[in-house]
Design a protein around this motif. Structure first.
Motif, PDB file in Angstrom:
ATOM      1  N   PHE A 105      -4.512  -9.382   4.804  1.00 43.61           N
ATOM      2  CA  PHE A 105      -5.531 -10.275   5.359  1.00 43.61           C
ATOM      3  C   PHE A 105      -4.895 -11.549   5.901  1.00 43.61           C
ATOM      4  CE2 PHE A 105      -8.009 -14.126   4.781  1.00 43.61           C
ATOM      5  CZ  PHE A 105      -9.035 -13.894   5.692  1.00 43.61           C
ATOM      6  N   ILE A 106      -4.011 -12.145   5.125  1.00 47.52           N
ATOM      7  CA  ILE A 106      -3.360 -13.385   5.567  1.00 47.52           C
ATOM      8  C   ILE A 106      -2.588 -13.142   6.854  1.00 47.52           C
ATOM      9  CG2 ILE A 106      -1.564 -15.083   4.997  1.00 47.52           C
ATOM     10  CD1 ILE A 106      -2.481 -14.740   2.029  1.00 47.52           C
ATOM     11  N   GLY A 107      -1.847 -12.036   6.922  1.00 52.19           N
ATOM     12  CA  GLY A 107      -1.090 -11.718   8.128  1.00 52.19           C
ATOM     13  C   GLY A 107      -1.980 -11.555   9.349  1.00 52.19           C
ATOM     14  N   ILE A 108      -3.093 -10.850   9.189  1.00 50.36           N
ATOM     15  CA  ILE A 108      -4.023 -10.650  10.301  1.00 50.36           C
ATOM     16  C   ILE A 108      -4.669 -11.975  10.713  1.00 50.36           C
ATOM     17  CG2 ILE A 108      -6.218  -9.555  10.965  1.00 50.36           C
ATOM     18  CD1 ILE A 108      -5.306  -7.165   9.176  1.00 50.36           C
ATOM     19  N   PHE A 149       0.821  -1.213   0.000  1.00 52.82           N
ATOM     20  CA  PHE A 149       0.000   0.000   0.000  1.00 52.82           C
ATOM     21  C   PHE A 149       0.856   1.265   0.000  1.00 52.82           C
ATOM     22  CE2 PHE A 149      -3.367  -2.853   1.664  1.00 52.82           C
ATOM     23  CZ  PHE A 149      -4.319  -2.570   0.714  1.00 52.82           C
ATOM     24  N   ILE A 150       1.976   1.235   0.722  1.00 55.24           N
ATOM     25  CA  ILE A 150       2.807   2.435   0.855  1.00 55.24           C
ATOM     26  C   ILE A 150       3.690   2.656  -0.370  1.00 55.24           C
ATOM     27  CG2 ILE A 150       4.661   3.493   2.209  1.00 55.24           C
ATOM     28  CD1 ILE A 150       3.453   2.135   4.674  1.00 55.24           C
ATOM     29  N   ALA A 165       7.782  -0.522  -5.563  1.00 52.84           N
ATOM     30  CA  ALA A 165       8.847  -1.341  -4.966  1.00 52.84           C
ATOM     31  C   ALA A 165       8.321  -2.727  -4.600  1.00 52.84           C
ATOM     32  CB  ALA A 165       9.416  -0.647  -3.730  1.00 52.84           C
ATOM     33  N   ALA A 166       7.094  -2.782  -4.116  1.00 50.32           N
ATOM     34  CA  ALA A 166       6.521  -4.071  -3.699  1.00 50.32           C
ATOM     35  C   ALA A 166       6.397  -5.021  -4.881  1.00 50.32           C
ATOM     36  CB  ALA A 166       5.168  -3.856  -3.034  1.00 50.32           C
ATOM     37  N   ILE A 167       5.900  -4.525  -6.005  1.00 54.62           N
ATOM     38  CA  ILE A 167       5.715  -5.423  -7.159  1.00 54.62           C
ATOM     39  C   ILE A 167       7.064  -5.781  -7.790  1.00 54.62           C
ATOM     40  CG2 ILE A 167       5.320  -3.713  -8.979  1.00 54.62           C
ATOM     41  CD1 ILE A 167       3.347  -6.976  -8.444  1.00 54.62           C
ATOM     42  N   LYS A 216      -2.963  -7.319  -4.298  1.00 53.62           N
ATOM     43  CA  LYS A 216      -2.029  -8.261  -3.681  1.00 53.62           C
ATOM     44  C   LYS A 216      -1.729  -7.846  -2.240  1.00 53.62           C
ATOM     45  CE  LYS A 216       2.664  -9.949  -3.614  1.00 53.62           C
ATOM     46  NZ  LYS A 216       2.628  -9.961  -2.163  1.00 53.62           N
ATOM     47  N   ALA A 217      -1.567  -6.551  -2.006  1.00 53.82           N
ATOM     48  CA  ALA A 217      -1.295  -6.055  -0.656  1.00 53.82           C
ATOM     49  C   ALA A 217      -2.459  -6.382   0.279  1.00 53.82           C
ATOM     50  CB  ALA A 217      -1.039  -4.550  -0.698  1.00 53.82           C
TER      51      ALA A 217
END
Length: 156
Positions: A63-66, A31-32, A36-38, A57-58
């Motif tokens: 969601f998976i992390g939470i 999100f930030i 860079a993330a992709i 994707k973020a």
């Protein structure tokens, strides 16, 4: 769900914690800094207006992390086992996407390592769950045996 002896003293708990923190980090990073993330994911972002795709994707990663964090807090080892083993599909598909769509195939290794890591942690969770089940069975048998002996001594 089984919760016995799964927590701070368990190696698998800490290994799941690593995955949890990584997924939370990847979600926030997407999100930030979507570009860079992709790029770190292994795919190029050809048009900056397509960053909403990275946000999808973020969102998945966050969601998976939470969800993993919730399972850890609730000490739900059996549920975590199911999630870890079924989640292995995601990094495998991610690796295939990088291998088939990226000019540089090198980043695909991180997805493959992630799948192997998930498999190892899933196996560890499975072994711990089996040990806990055997221990619970032995405790139940011991309790029933003690109850039978008590009843027999009362009858005599």
């Amino acid at each position: 769900m089984s919760t016995s002896n799964w927590g701070l003293k368990s190696v698998s708990f800490w290994l799941v914690g690593v995955v949890t923190l990584l997924m939370l980090f990847l979600g926030v990073k997407g999100f930030i800094t979507p570009e860079a993330a992709i790029r770190d994911f292994g795919l190029p972002l050809h048009d900056v207006s397509d960053k909403y795709l990275v946000h999808i994707k973020a969102d998945r990663d966050l969601f998976i992390g939470i969800f993993l964090l919730a399972l850890m807090v609730l000490r739900m080892r059996k549920a975590m086992l199911v999630v870890m083993l079924t989640s292995i599909v995601m990094p495998i598909i991610d690796a295939l996407l990088v291998l088939t769509n990226a000019a540089d195939k090198t980043p695909s290794w991180i997805h493959i390592v992630t799948a192997v890591y998930g498999l190892v942690v899933g196996w560890m969770l499975y072994r711990e769950e089996q040990r806990a089940r055997i221990a619970n069975t032995e405790t139940t048998i011991s309790t029933k045996t003690a109850t039978i002996k008590t009843i027999s001594s009362l009858e005599a």
